[in-house]
Design a protein around this motif. Structure first.
Motif, mmCIF file in Angstrom:
data_model
loop_
_atom_site.group_PDB
_atom_site.id
_atom_site.type_symbol
_atom_site.label_atom_id
_atom_site.label_comp_id
_atom_site.label_asym_id
_atom_site.label_seq_id
_atom_site.Cartn_x
_atom_site.Cartn_y
_atom_site.Cartn_z
ATOM 1 N N UNK A 1 1.024 -1.347 0.081
ATOM 2 C CA UNK A 1 -0.071 0.109 0.046
ATOM 3 C C UNK A 1 0.972 1.015 0.079
ATOM 4 N N UNK A 2 0.319 2.352 -0.387
ATOM 5 C CA UNK A 2 1.054 3.627 -0.160
ATOM 6 C C UNK A 2 0.763 4.199 1.149
ATOM 7 N N UNK A 3 -0.559 4.621 1.409
ATOM 8 C CA UNK A 3 -0.849 5.268 2.546
ATOM 9 C C UNK A 3 -1.239 3.966 3.433
ATOM 10 N N UNK A 4 -0.840 3.981 4.627
ATOM 11 C CA UNK A 4 -1.129 2.835 5.605
ATOM 12 C C UNK A 4 -2.442 3.085 6.120
ATOM 13 N N UNK A 5 -3.110 2.323 6.792
ATOM 14 C CA UNK A 5 -4.564 2.320 7.329
ATOM 15 C C UNK A 5 -4.486 3.567 8.450
ATOM 16 N N UNK A 6 -3.294 3.579 9.201
ATOM 17 C CA UNK A 6 -3.337 4.456 10.274
ATOM 18 C C UNK A 6 -3.246 5.789 9.815
ATOM 19 N N UNK A 7 -2.278 6.071 8.608
ATOM 20 C CA UNK A 7 -2.428 7.476 7.939
ATOM 21 C C UNK A 7 -3.534 7.981 7.188
ATOM 22 N N UNK A 8 -4.228 6.891 6.713
ATOM 23 C CA UNK A 8 -5.522 7.264 6.078
ATOM 24 C C UNK A 8 -6.569 8.063 7.242
ATOM 25 N N UNK B 242 -5.752 8.795 10.391
ATOM 26 C CA UNK B 242 -5.280 10.217 11.008
ATOM 27 C C UNK B 242 -5.753 11.476 10.050
ATOM 28 N N UNK B 243 -5.467 11.116 8.583
ATOM 29 C CA UNK B 243 -5.699 12.428 7.794
ATOM 30 C C UNK B 243 -7.179 12.472 7.480
ATOM 31 N N UNK B 244 -7.835 11.320 7.232
ATOM 32 C CA UNK B 244 -9.514 11.347 6.676
ATOM 33 C C UNK B 244 -10.409 10.912 7.773
ATOM 34 N N UNK B 245 -10.130 10.547 8.802
ATOM 35 C CA UNK B 245 -11.040 9.910 9.678
ATOM 36 C C UNK B 245 -11.315 8.529 9.691
ATOM 37 N N UNK B 246 -11.746 8.372 10.682
ATOM 38 C CA UNK B 246 -12.259 6.591 10.853
ATOM 39 C C UNK B 246 -13.209 6.155 10.118
ATOM 40 N N UNK B 247 -14.037 6.936 9.377
ATOM 41 C CA UNK B 247 -15.115 6.744 8.702
ATOM 42 C C UNK B 247 -14.640 6.429 7.266
#
Lengths: 238, 309
Positions: free
Chosen positions: B182-189, B191-196
């Motif tokens: 992956x490029x953006x990891x789950x935590x990065x996404x 953090x930046x875009x929210x748990x939704x």
């Protein structure tokens, strides 16, 4: 400088470069032929569709076979961060764009990056850092991650990081640090016509990847070149 | 000696996921054949980590050297996911770049990269990012010279960030169930875009979005391995023998392959939606399939196998 100002400086007699959804494609007259322009404008994040639009333009240029130079203009966000883009293989699409630029380079097209705004992370790697020579304009702000985010990850106080950033270019965001690291080859003078400056930069560029040598000379990446050289030396000994 | 240690490792019993970088290298390659460049005894450590009061590793989290694989000379690099998430720092990146560049002279049968990385090491972010770009250029140069570069992905740290872009530059990739690309990891996404957008604690979702089975089904990886060194060795030998050329035809084919993927699956919400549209009979069953059952499923998916990389 804005993209419009850059294009006006590069192409005083006009051009056919357009921007759609933050993606830049087109061409303009350059020396005795044309230069292909691709890129990202307006701090736009680069997702799967955008990467493939740009790679299409690059591959079309290679197939045309006229060895036109390719200018990659960059004012992007990072890669588009989304579940959908990762589901669809964003890593493959960004790598494909970088490979298209590297293929163009190998096929005789000069590839020049020009960063004039922001760029970060995967988008920066797939565009500007995939060119043979990367120029910047004053005010450009390449980064891997902003300092508040670095503070969060490293659990160090922001004030301490800001202080460290002054003396340690290896981690801090900003153009000066990317120049010191060797990632950015040269900073252009916005007061002079850009076409001549880019032409000169291409003319003096070597075919080898010189970024680690630049990083060593400029002190921003003190050991990378020595490490790479030592590995190669030991490998040759058998 | 490396050879003596290798004899004590049983490749069948050794979990790739659990193994260290050195264990993977020693068990993967022919016994006694591995020679490390810049080994830990030379203590080429990061000059930057002390500024952050962080401990260093004598190898900076990557093992590079030469070896034989089934008698063939190869160059090999293995990232150590247990040291700072296998992240790219200045020394780490320089070792990989040096190995890839010298391949042009030594002309090995292949270069193997055993990925185990979270991406760029933030404490050395600019050096790590630049090293990733240098690595990609060096891989392309090696491929264009006819040297296959094969990536193996199945470690704890996965293959994230710039590592995902390097993986996409390789000639071929093998991945196991535990491997993620992956490029953006789950935590990065998150953090930046929210748990939704991405609930990083939903491990099943992570695997359906970027896990080995999903990547194999959509053609993002070329082999799916059980979690053993023996399985990765077999995959590496198979893949290095059928690496696509690096030329305009290959990249035109990759362009068409990726455009077709976006057109067909661009509206899908989940890995299971993609797998259903690929023609997988029971998409819900995919995460639970063993390797044999999954291989049978892959064999019926047209997109999985291609030379467009």
């Amino acid at each position: 400088m804005t993209l419009a100002e850059i294009l006006a400086s590069l192409f005083p007699d006009g051009h056919a470069v357009t921007v759609r959804d933050g993606l830049v494609t087109g061409s303009g007259p350059f020396e005795r032929g044309r230069i292909q322009v691709v890129g990202v404008d307006g701090d736009t994040p680069l997702g799967v569709e955008g990467a493939l639009t740009l790679s299409r333009a690059v591959l079309d240029t290679v197939r045309a076979g006229e060895q036109a130079p390719i200018l990659v203009v960059v004012d992007s966000d990072s890669q588009r961060m989304s579940r959908r883009d990762e589901l669809l293989g964003l890593n493959e699409c960004l790598a494909h764009l970088a490979k298209a630029l590297l293929l163009a380079d190998r096929s005789g097209h000069s590839t020049v990056g020009l960063i004039y705004g922001h760029s970060a992370a995967g988008a920066f790697i797939a565009t500007a850092l995939a060119t043979r020579v990367l120029a910047a304009l004053p005010g450009a702000s390449p980064s891997v991650m902003d300092l508040p985010s670095v503070a969060r990850v490293t659990k160090l106080p922001l004030a301490k990081l800001q202080d460290m950033a002054k003396s340690t270019p290896v981690f801090a965001p900003g153009l000066d640090n990317m120049v010191a690291t060797g990632a950015v080859h040269a900073v252009l003078d916005p007061g002079k016509p850009l076409g001549g400056q880019i032409r000169d930069l291409v003319a003096e560029t070597q075919t080898d990847d010189v970024r680690d040598r630049l990083g060593e000379e400029r002190g921003g990446r003190p050991v990378a070149r020595g490490v790479a050289t030592a590995v190669a030396d030991q490998a040759r000994l058998g | 000696m490396a050879g003596d240690r290798a004899k004590r490792i049983d490749p069948d019993a050794l979990s790739w996921y659990e193994a260290t970088a050195r264990q993977r290298v020693l068990a993967l390659t022919d016994p006694g054949s591995f020679r490390e460049f810049l080994p830990p005894t030379e203590r080429r450590m990061s000059p930057h980590l002390p500024l952050f009061d962080l401990p260093r590793a004598f190898d900076d989290g990557i093992v590079v050297g030469r070896a034989r694989l089934d008698g063939n000379p190869i160059l090999i690099a293995a990232q150590e996911g247990r040291f700072m998430g296998g992240a790219f720092g200045e020394v780490h990146g320089g070792k990989l770049v040096g190995l890839l560049r010298v391949a042009l002279e030594l002309k090995p049968k292949a270069v193997l990269i055993l990925f185990d990385t979270g991406g760029v090491r933030l404490q050395e972010a600019n050096a790590g990012e630049t090293a990733i770009a240098e690595t990609m250029r060096a891989i392309v140069d090696a491929r264009a010279a006819g040297i296959p570069v094969v990536g193996l992905i199945g470690g704890r740290a996965g293959c994230y960030g710039g590592g995902g872009l390097i993986a996409g530059t390789c000639s071929r990739l093998a991945v196991s169930e535990g491997g993620r690309i992956s490029v953006s990891g789950p935590e990065v996404i998150e953090t930046n875009k929210g748990a939704e957008e991405f609930d990083s604690r939903d491990r099943a979702l992570v695997w359906r979005t970027m896990g080995g089975k999903h990547r194999r089904l959509i053609g993002g990886a070329d082999a799916f391995c059980a979690d053993s060194v023996t399985a990765f060795r077999g995959a590496a030998l198979d893949l290095l023998s059928r690496a696509p050329a690096f030329d305009l035809a290959t990249l035109e084919a990759e362009q068409a392959r990726l455009e077709d993927r976006i057109a067909r699956f661009g509206d899908c919400r989940d890995g299971t939606d993609v797998w259903a549209r690929l023609g997988v009979n029971d998409p819900e069953a995919v995460p639970g399939m063993d390797t044999d059952a999954f291989d049978e499923t892959v064999a019926r998916v047209r997109e999985a196998d291609h030379d467009a990389r």
